[in-house]
Scaffold this active site. Structure first.
Site, mmCIF file in Angstrom:
data_model
loop_
_atom_site.group_PDB
_atom_site.id
_atom_site.type_symbol
_atom_site.label_atom_id
_atom_site.label_comp_id
_atom_site.label_asym_id
_atom_site.label_seq_id
_atom_site.Cartn_x
_atom_site.Cartn_y
_atom_site.Cartn_z
ATOM 1 N N LEU C 227 -30.248 17.323 -42.229
ATOM 2 C CA LEU C 227 -29.550 16.545 -43.061
ATOM 3 C C LEU C 227 -28.066 17.834 -44.187
ATOM 4 O O LEU C 227 -28.330 18.270 -45.165
ATOM 5 C CB LEU C 227 -29.303 15.829 -44.200
ATOM 6 C CG LEU C 227 -28.373 15.007 -44.139
ATOM 7 C CD1 LEU C 227 -27.987 13.116 -43.338
ATOM 8 C CD2 LEU C 227 -28.694 13.830 -45.877
ATOM 9 N N ASP C 228 -26.882 17.341 -43.372
ATOM 10 C CA ASP C 228 -25.849 17.882 -44.112
ATOM 11 C C ASP C 228 -25.642 19.699 -44.081
ATOM 12 O O ASP C 228 -25.082 20.183 -44.948
ATOM 13 C CB ASP C 228 -25.335 17.345 -45.616
ATOM 14 C CG ASP C 228 -25.480 15.913 -45.893
ATOM 15 O OD1 ASP C 228 -24.057 15.234 -44.931
ATOM 16 O OD2 ASP C 228 -25.672 15.432 -47.255
#
Lengths: 285, 285, 285, 285
Positions: C227-228
């Site tokens: 994530l990210d």
């Protein structure tokens, strides 16, 4: 819940101004939420914006009465606006509709605290078929050399009928007459697609290309009879390179234009802009 | 360790240019480290910069011979520079020395790959007492209306004597004569303290203040006989507000000027700038 | 009129790559319009993008055959795209629709060379009543903890059915599963509303407010299971002050998000982005 | 000529604060030149900075007495400074001296209204041979793991002896102990070479390179015991690309670091920075 007001004023500077005005506001229980001052030491003028809440029951009339005497003694230019009254805005556009679409979007999501009371264009409504204008009166005012005075009269009639507070030229490509400019003074904002004072007039992106500048920009300003010379409210730029053709400058420029115009409009709507001769005082948000 | 060279050239566009030149380089074992091309579709000119390493034993002469035929057939303007030869730079300054101090600092820490062969000023050396000029020849050439031709002759003599490749006008406040400008064409960079084409000429920060712009800038350009009209190499801006007096614009401007000038000088030193009529092609680093 | 193609490839660096490929192109009369190279000296990888026109009659197949042998010998990863084939794009959004509205606007005026083949949302179509979706298939896929696998399967079916080349998460507020992320690797772009790596995860503007940063930003990146943490394609920032509440950061952030996402999408559509491990090579337009 | 003073204070918000304080100042003939207020609606704290001139004969003591009662009743934290008293600044540096050189330059030309009372380094004076330190006491305090407490004691002794108001860590590469950080709380500014909160700790440019960010930055903050977590005063960034090696990021970063640090120092010197929990209120110049 308390109500909020904004007072803005300008007067010649002298000791005690802030004390006088804020004491008047304190007397009726106002609580200052945001205060901005500017003392122009080169001209001796003092500019002020105060946003404040008032206790339940205090009306706009009470606020006005409370500050009126003091501001009259200061020979101030001033205005009070309540946050429950929204400015009534007329947007004018031509074929390129990126600024129009952007302003309408910001309005619909509540970013710009205004009532859009109409859209005026020199092109017919079909041009904007992908923009939702369903609930906004649309006025088609095609302009030719011959009918210009007549169409400007119609425009002024619209401004009157809809009690328009602000006219926004959102890449409206017709030059307003001196008379119209004068009658809209201080309540008409234009976006020019260059970093003024560079590249006034027509085809600024082509001018920028010819000159080989390394940044292009846009300028939002109040309209005056003097083309592209009105007081500047907001400007911004973006880097460009030798690879950018005039067409690519136009593309990059769209992003700059729409954000600069939206910023200027928001600052005007929030009573953050005060005229100072040929220039502006813009109190930041 | 291999040696590195930079080839830059410009010619009319046609199919096969890159193939022809890179094949010539590949034949002697060159390995391209950085290649930049620009095909100006509006003028039909092609611009190219190739930085490459060569095997041990390959000399600059060999490189030149290897590309010469191809580039001659293309009627190209071209030059080859080796990374072991550094440009010889003469810096000219007046009383304000922030650009001078900045260039010297960048040179001393190795950021700018140049040899500073002299500093010229219309003010005496004492003005720069806090700047270390110990190992740099200093030339005091005070300019008056009367002695200007004579002092410019001395300047040209210095340029010749020290085999100067690049003259940098680091806020040098005298206007060069058309003759001098012409004789330094393409090897003289000036920093103008405005975002050109806005605010040409004298006191640009005061002009910016009067006009009420919301950004100020600086422009580095090649010097031509046409004042502040030479091809632009680099520009940058910073936001300002109504609170900024002309003096504060001057202060904020110093930061912009020194970084814009340093960037332009670095790009010139690294052979990244090619002239394209009134404008420049600047291949990014 | 000639046709234009774009070839991009990556391979281990060695002398002669450019010569080999451009010679192949020159042999069939291709004329290079734009060439971008990057020699990653820290990893030894070479990246290249060539945009070129071909004479009438030369087909995409001919182009491919012409470069295939050379690129195979270089063990290159490569692709050729013609300017007459446009990528098929699926846009996913949630309640906040500023990025969706912006992408659709840019598409409608021809700024983004893509075909929008669908919009997917976890909210019903009525949410977007002011956006013209008339000619775009709309898919309502509400997501709960329970139905997530099922809805992701439907999404993949849509991707297959519409032959989607690129999925754009335009402030889509559901986290994709690792499996979905993996199956969309390199063809799914997300906009995160912070300047990564600062403020990953939920409510980044509130995190920024708490930390008191003086600039906020947005980041467009390829989606990965982490994530990210996917390779960054584009980022930008704007200044903020102590006066900005989280709500005002959200407002300012909208402008940053939509322009950063649009820039990343355009660069992807124009084959300007190449993966380089955890990072990207982005050849400028 | 009149004297100028600056009053800054913070207190819990309530109606009437501005009125009370400005009335006190008006009573002794003060004329407000610059007023900045901030009402933190999320915490209920009110922050204010007033710069004003006083009539001839009014002393700093008179000013203090005049506002003291009102501010005490408000339970405010406050301070008054006169423009004739300049802060006494100690600059600490390590081998990289771009921030040191820049601060000294700005000081010498009068841009930063401070007295530089000393330079401390963990490297000997010879390292800075090209910087003019002739009139500035230089203290060589080399730090090892063993002698750190001892050297920090010497540093504190220097701070006491020279009555230092502000310590500036100008790329000083030693981490201060928690005790030293605590004893310098609110009067020690550090420049960290990343856009915090991204890339805390060592080698931030290398971290930025690994992550492939498209902008790099610098952060000036007050030093606290919590490394790189102190209240942020100023930040800025610049775009970078895939072409930038860690070395080039270091080069580009120098420009960002020196201007961010100089901005933070100027704002502190002009009493524009007020602490607000973990963050700062910075009233713009």
């Amino acid at each position: 819940m308390s109500t909020a007001f904004t007072l803005k004023f300008a007067c010649d500077d002298r000791p005690g101004i802030v004390s006088r005005v804020t004491t008047g506001l304190a007397a009726i229980g106002c609580n200052i939420q945001e205060a901005s001052h500017f003392n122009d030491q080169l001209t001796g003028r003092f500019f002020c914006r105060l946003a404040f809440t008032v206790p339940a029951g205090v009306t706009e009339t009470t606020v006005r009465e409370n500050v009126s005497d003091g501001l009259t003694q200061l020979a101030a230019t001033w205005s009070v606006t309540g946050d429950r009254s929204r400015m009534r805005v007329l947007i004018m556009a031509s074929k390129l509709d990126h600024c129009l679409a952007d302003l309408l979007y910001r309005w619909r999501i509540g970013e710009l605290p205004m009532d859009v009371v109409g859209v005026v264009s020199n092109h017919p409504r079909e041009v904007y078929q992908h923009i939702d204008l369903s609930d906004v009166p649309f006025h088609h005012l095609p302009v030719t050399k011959e009918n210009k005075p007549e169409q400007e009269a119609k425009l002024l009639a619209i401004v009157d009928e809809y009690e328009v507070d602000l006219v926004v030229l959102a890449r409206y490509m017709q030059i307003l007459s001196d008379e119209l400019s004068a009658s809209l003074a201080g309540r008409c904002i234009n976006i020019h697609h260059s970093f003024l004072p560079g590249f006034k007039g027509a085809k600024p992106y082509h001018q920028a290309y010819e000159r080989g500048v390394k940044l292009i920009g846009a300028t939002a300003h109040y309209v005056t009879g003097d083309l592209d010379e009105g007081p500047i409210i907001a400007q911004d730029v973006e880097p460009v390179t030798h690879r950018d053709t005039p067409e690519q400058l136009v593309r990059k420029g769209r992003d700059i234009e729409r954000r600069v115009l939206a910023r200027a409009v928001r600052h005007h709507l929030e009573s953050r802009v005060l005229l100072n001769g040929r220039t502006t005082v813009v109190f930041p948000d």
